[in-house]
Structures are given as C-alpha cells and as structure tokens.
Design a protein around this motif. Structure first.
Motif, PDB file in Angstrom:
ATOM      1  N   VAL A  79       0.840  -1.197   0.000  1.00 42.08           N
ATOM      2  CA  VAL A  79       0.000   0.000   0.000  1.00 42.08           C
ATOM      3  C   VAL A  79       0.874   1.246   0.000  1.00 42.08           C
ATOM      4  O   VAL A  79       2.051   1.219   0.381  1.00 42.08           O
ATOM      5  CB  VAL A  79      -0.935   0.032   1.234  1.00 42.08           C
ATOM      6  N   GLU A  80       0.267   2.350  -0.407  1.00 36.78           N
ATOM      7  CA  GLU A  80       0.951   3.641  -0.367  1.00 36.78           C
ATOM      8  C   GLU A  80      -0.057   4.708   0.020  1.00 36.78           C
ATOM      9  O   GLU A  80      -1.128   4.806  -0.588  1.00 36.78           O
ATOM     10  CB  GLU A  80       1.591   3.956  -1.715  1.00 36.78           C
ATOM     11  N   THR A  81       0.241   5.476   1.045  1.00 37.47           N
ATOM     12  CA  THR A  81      -0.594   6.579   1.497  1.00 37.47           C
ATOM     13  C   THR A  81       0.230   7.864   1.411  1.00 37.47           C
ATOM     14  O   THR A  81       1.449   7.808   1.224  1.00 37.47           O
ATOM     15  CB  THR A  81      -1.063   6.358   2.941  1.00 37.47           C
ATOM     16  N   PRO A  82      -0.428   9.013   1.563  1.00 33.96           N
ATOM     17  CA  PRO A  82       0.353  10.259   1.565  1.00 33.96           C
ATOM     18  C   PRO A  82       1.411  10.300   2.660  1.00 33.96           C
ATOM     19  O   PRO A  82       2.429  10.982   2.529  1.00 33.96           O
ATOM     20  CB  PRO A  82      -0.723  11.332   1.791  1.00 33.96           C
ATOM     21  N   GLU A  83       1.183   9.551   3.745  1.00 30.32           N
ATOM     22  CA  GLU A  83       2.104   9.582   4.880  1.00 30.32           C
ATOM     23  C   GLU A  83       3.187   8.513   4.816  1.00 30.32           C
ATOM     24  O   GLU A  83       4.325   8.729   5.255  1.00 30.32           O
ATOM     25  CB  GLU A  83       1.334   9.429   6.197  1.00 30.32           C
ATOM     26  N   GLU A  84       2.864   7.332   4.290  1.00 26.66           N
ATOM     27  CA  GLU A  84       3.830   6.230   4.311  1.00 26.66           C
ATOM     28  C   GLU A  84       3.480   5.192   3.266  1.00 26.66           C
ATOM     29  O   GLU A  84       2.371   5.179   2.714  1.00 26.66           O
ATOM     30  CB  GLU A  84       3.864   5.581   5.708  1.00 26.66           C
ATOM     31  N   SER A  85       4.418   4.294   3.010  1.00 29.54           N
ATOM     32  CA  SER A  85       4.187   3.188   2.092  1.00 29.54           C
ATOM     33  C   SER A  85       4.807   1.937   2.689  1.00 29.54           C
ATOM     34  O   SER A  85       5.705   2.001   3.530  1.00 29.54           O
ATOM     35  CB  SER A  85       4.800   3.486   0.721  1.00 29.54           C
ATOM     36  N   GLY A  86       4.311   0.793   2.247  1.00 30.40           N
ATOM     37  CA  GLY A  86       4.834  -0.462   2.769  1.00 30.40           C
ATOM     38  C   GLY A  86       3.837  -1.589   2.603  1.00 30.40           C
ATOM     39  O   GLY A  86       3.108  -1.642   1.609  1.00 30.40           O
ATOM     40  N   TRP A  87       3.791  -2.468   3.594  1.00 28.77           N
ATOM     41  CA  TRP A  87       2.981  -3.683   3.536  1.00 28.77           C
ATOM     42  C   TRP A  87       2.035  -3.744   4.722  1.00 28.77           C
ATOM     43  O   TRP A  87       2.401  -3.380   5.840  1.00 28.77           O
ATOM     44  CB  TRP A  87       3.876  -4.923   3.541  1.00 28.77           C
ATOM     45  N   THR A  88       0.802  -4.229   4.469  1.00 32.21           N
ATOM     46  CA  THR A  88      -0.170  -4.344   5.555  1.00 32.21           C
ATOM     47  C   THR A  88      -1.095  -5.521   5.277  1.00 32.21           C
ATOM     48  O   THR A  88      -1.049  -6.145   4.217  1.00 32.21           O
ATOM     49  CB  THR A  88      -0.971  -3.036   5.704  1.00 32.21           C
ATOM     50  N   TRP A  89      -1.974  -5.822   6.250  1.00 33.01           N
ATOM     51  CA  TRP A  89      -2.808  -7.028   6.196  1.00 33.01           C
ATOM     52  C   TRP A  89      -4.044  -6.803   5.339  1.00 33.01           C
ATOM     53  O   TRP A  89      -4.614  -5.713   5.315  1.00 33.01           O
ATOM     54  CB  TRP A  89      -3.201  -7.456   7.611  1.00 33.01           C
ATOM     55  N   ARG A  90      -4.486  -7.886   4.668  1.00 30.51           N
ATOM     56  CA  ARG A  90      -5.586  -7.792   3.708  1.00 30.51           C
ATOM     57  C   ARG A  90      -6.937  -8.130   4.322  1.00 30.51           C
ATOM     58  O   ARG A  90      -7.696  -8.921   3.787  1.00 30.51           O
ATOM     59  CB  ARG A  90      -5.343  -8.746   2.531  1.00 30.51           C
ATOM     60  N   PHE A  91      -7.270  -7.563   5.469  1.00 27.00           N
ATOM     61  CA  PHE A  91      -8.635  -7.728   5.978  1.00 27.00           C
ATOM     62  C   PHE A  91      -9.077  -6.433   6.644  1.00 27.00           C
ATOM     63  O   PHE A  91      -8.256  -5.617   7.076  1.00 27.00           O
ATOM     64  CB  PHE A  91      -8.756  -8.921   6.937  1.00 27.00           C
ATOM     65  N   ASP A  92     -10.359  -6.232   6.700  1.00 24.89           N
ATOM     66  CA  ASP A  92     -10.952  -5.021   7.252  1.00 24.89           C
ATOM     67  C   ASP A  92     -10.816  -5.051   8.776  1.00 24.89           C
ATOM     68  O   ASP A  92     -11.418  -5.911   9.432  1.00 24.89           O
ATOM     69  CB  ASP A  92     -12.429  -4.959   6.854  1.00 24.89           C
ATOM     70  N   PRO A  93     -10.052  -4.150   9.378  1.00 24.31           N
ATOM     71  CA  PRO A  93      -9.886  -4.190  10.837  1.00 24.31           C
ATOM     72  C   PRO A  93     -11.155  -3.822  11.592  1.00 24.31           C
ATOM     73  O   PRO A  93     -11.244  -4.070  12.796  1.00 24.31           O
ATOM     74  CB  PRO A  93      -8.774  -3.160  11.095  1.00 24.31           C
ATOM     75  N   TYR A  94     -12.138  -3.259  10.893  1.00 29.00           N
ATOM     76  CA  TYR A  94     -13.389  -2.851  11.546  1.00 29.00           C
ATOM     77  C   TYR A  94     -14.548  -3.785  11.191  1.00 29.00           C
ATOM     78  O   TYR A  94     -15.709  -3.440  11.409  1.00 29.00           O
ATOM     79  CB  TYR A  94     -13.737  -1.417  11.139  1.00 29.00           C
ATOM     80  N   LEU A  95     -14.230  -4.977  10.689  1.00 28.27           N
ATOM     81  CA  LEU A  95     -15.258  -5.890  10.225  1.00 28.27           C
ATOM     82  C   LEU A  95     -16.274  -6.225  11.304  1.00 28.27           C
ATOM     83  O   LEU A  95     -17.472  -6.312  11.049  1.00 28.27           O
ATOM     84  CB  LEU A  95     -14.586  -7.167   9.695  1.00 28.27           C
ATOM     85  N   TRP A  96     -15.803  -6.415  12.530  1.00 23.01           N
ATOM     86  CA  TRP A  96     -16.695  -6.875  13.604  1.00 23.01           C
ATOM     87  C   TRP A  96     -17.252  -5.723  14.448  1.00 23.01           C
ATOM     88  O   TRP A  96     -17.900  -5.957  15.455  1.00 23.01           O
ATOM     89  CB  TRP A  96     -15.963  -7.863  14.516  1.00 23.01           C
ATOM     90  N   ARG A  97     -17.036  -4.484  14.019  1.00 22.79           N
ATOM     91  CA  ARG A  97     -17.437  -3.334  14.832  1.00 22.79           C
ATOM     92  C   ARG A  97     -18.935  -3.335  15.130  1.00 22.79           C
ATOM     93  O   ARG A  97     -19.344  -3.106  16.278  1.00 22.79           O
ATOM     94  CB  ARG A  97     -17.043  -2.042  14.100  1.00 22.79           C
ATOM     95  N   ASP A  98     -19.756  -3.571  14.123  1.00 25.47           N
ATOM     96  CA  ASP A  98     -21.207  -3.526  14.301  1.00 25.47           C
ATOM     97  C   ASP A  98     -21.850  -4.901  14.134  1.00 25.47           C
ATOM     98  O   ASP A  98     -23.052  -5.002  13.939  1.00 25.47           O
ATOM     99  CB  ASP A  98     -21.825  -2.546  13.293  1.00 25.47           C
ATOM    100  N   TYR A  99     -21.035  -5.944  14.223  1.00 21.57           N
ATOM    101  CA  TYR A  99     -21.528  -7.285  13.934  1.00 21.57           C
ATOM    102  C   TYR A  99     -22.323  -7.838  15.109  1.00 21.57           C
ATOM    103  O   TYR A  99     -21.891  -7.752  16.259  1.00 21.57           O
ATOM    104  CB  TYR A  99     -20.346  -8.210  13.629  1.00 21.57           C
TER     105      TYR A  99
END
Length: 332
Positions: free
Chosen positions: A221-241
């Motif tokens: 991934v690349e954002t305006p602040e940083e670039s690199g590697w991250t996990w391929r799942f939604d960290p907020y998936l269970w927020r409203d589950y």
C-alpha cells in the motif's frame, strides 16, 4: 515445535527466516502448481474474490476460510480434490482480495456462499454440492444448512467455535475479541512477515505453510504519509456485527453435517464440545484430527484431506444407495 517451546503468543513464527522462504515438501509444491482460475463474483454490491479448480459438471465443493484469512488458505488443499470435484474457494467480503462493506452480517455471508457456489458451477452437476468451512467459515455453513439445506449435499465444519452465549460473553470480557484499530503499515515485506501470528496462538511446525499464508495475507500500500505492507482484511469488520447463537440452526440442518476438530485445539473446551454434541442431530459424525491445533489446514493438511475424503465418500455411498442412515441425518 512442542509444548515446552516459548509461548506462540510471544513468538514471531517466521522471524528466524529473515524474510526467506523455508523449504517445502513435494506434495505442497505440486499442490500450489495446480493453480486455480482467479476471478471475482458480484454479491450484493461487493466483488468477492473467487478461486476455482476442476471441471464444471463434476460434484461441487465450496471451501470457506476463517476469520481474517482468505481463499488461498485452501490453495494447497483443494487441488487434492480437483480431479473428482469442481472446487471453489472464496474470500469473505472484508477479507483477502474481496471488497469491504459498511456492515457485515450472517445473512450477507450466507448469500456470498450460495451466490458464489451457483456462479462457479457447483450446482451444475447431478450431485448436490458440499460446503466445507474452517473456524468462522463454519458459521455460514450452519446457517446455510438450516436455510438452504435441501439444495446441499452436506456441510463439514472444521474446529468452528460453537460457544454458548454465556461463553462468548466470557471470552469477550477477557479480551478474546479482536481489537479494532487501523492496520500498521510495515516498511518492508520482511518486517511484515516477522509480525505474522496465528490467532488463537499455537505452536506451528509447518513453517512452509505459515510462510505461504503470511505472504498471501499481505498487500503493498501507499498513502500520503507512508508506504509499505499491511494485512488484507478489514480491521473494523466486527465493529457492528451481531453474533448469533448457532444452536437453533445447528439442531435443525436440512442436509447432512459433519464436524472435524483439532485434537489439540484449545478453542473448544470439553463443556463446549459436550454442548455441541447434545445439539447436533443424532448420528452426526464428530471426528478428531490427531496432533492438530485450531488451524487444522496448517497443522495437519494431509490428515485433513484424508478425513474430508472419508466423509465425502460415506455421504456419496449413502446417497447412491438411498440409505436412510445416521450419517445422512435421515435425509435420502
């Protein structure tokens, strides 16, 4: 690795490899060489990552992964079945290469399973398809068996944590629920690989599988602040589950069910297993996989293949003969 090794909760499984790939046995390399066809299936406004093996028209198998995982958890399992079956693995929405949603539910996951199975030809053959799910992947199977079981040949759940509502609350209070926060971005792939953990924590002897799972769990991934590697799942998936007690659906499947358990898994306690057995229809097979912890496809992949083959063969034999046996839960 054994039970006297350092706690896997503190252990970086792949740290000793320093980003290198461990050696792997021939069977694993050959399974991965049988590469799937990769595509996407549209379900309720989201693209669902879809992997397929084998010919349309053959009996269908749908492989469903666990929480935070992805379809490639089955890339070294499904090829063992692709000569006799049409095989499909999907990544649930919010996981792997599938799109994320604003909200998730059991209804949407059941819809994803049924839609992908139909779209990839698992219903095209004369035999009804069988759904196979590890961990969280077993929950949509339980619901599908209760709601759409007349369309299925069976459902096999692998170390799915079937807890009572009280036990689930207890685990949540003890911090067993996933912490919802943005994923960290690691500057290099090596840094990210060294952070890979299994949840729940456990020993892992098959580092060649853990390394494959880790690499396919990451994205650049690349954002305006940083670039690199991250996990391929939604960290907020269970927020409203809203979690549902699986007991009502588990007690009334409209197709055969089978349960495979990791014999050394710490997820399901003795009381949980006893409760599950009391809920399941009489005669439902419950089979331990020796020397497997919770992550059965990683711990004992070949034993898992053998167990799945045995269950599938039993059901096929009962169906062909029209027998009304406990294995098919009284369903012809």
């Amino acid at each position: 690795m054994n039970d006297t090794a350092p706690s896997p909760r503190r252990q970086a499984l792949l740290a000793s490899l320093a980003g290198g790939r461990p050696s792997a046995p021939d069977w694993f390399r050959q399974a991965l060489a049988a590469a799937p066809e990769r595509s996407f299936t549209e379900v309720a406004g989201a693209r669902i990552e879809t992997l397929t093996w084998g010919e349309r028209g053959k009996p269908g198998l749908l492989f469903l992964h666990g929480n935070g995982a992805h379809a490639d958890w089955w890339s070294f399992i499904a090829p063992f079945f692709s000569n006799e079956y049409r095989c499909t693995a999907l990544s649930w929405s919010g996981m792997g290469g599938s799109d994320r949603r604003e909200r998730y539910s059991f209804d949407i996951f059941v819809e994803e399973a049924m839609t992908v199975a139909k779209a990839t030809g698992l219903f095209d053959g004369s035999a009804k398809p069988v759904f196979i799910g590890h961990s969280f992947g077993g929950f949509p199977i339980i619901q599908a068996a209760a709601r759409h079981g007349e369309r299925l040949g069976g459902g096999i759940i692998i170390d799915t944590p079937i807890f009572s509502p009280e036990r689930r609350r207890e685990r949540k209070e003890k911090g067993a629920a996933w912490v919802m926060r943005p994923h960290k971005i690691y500057p290099t792939l090596e840094d990210a690989l060294q952070r890979f953990r299994l949840v729940p924590a456990q020993p892992c002897e098959n580092l060649f599988i853990a390394d494959f799972i880790a690499r396919t769990s990451l994205t650049q991934v690349e954002t305006p602040e940083e670039s690199g590697w991250t996990w391929r799942f939604d960290p907020y998936l269970w927020r409203d589950y809203e979690w549902e007690d699986p007991a009502p659906a588990l007690s009334a499947p409209q197709c055969p069910l089978a349960v495979l358990l990791g014999a050394r898994s710490t997820l399901m306690q003795a009381g949980d297993i006893a409760r599950m057995r009391s809920i399941l229809p009489t005669g439902t097979p419950v089979i331990d996989i020796p020397e497997a912890y919770h992550h059965v496809p990683i711990d004992q992949p070949l034993a898992l293949v053998a167990a799945l083959r045995a269950v599938l063969a039993g059901w096929a034999s009962a169906s062909a003969s029209g027998e009304n046996t406990p294995m098919n839960n009284g369903l012809a």
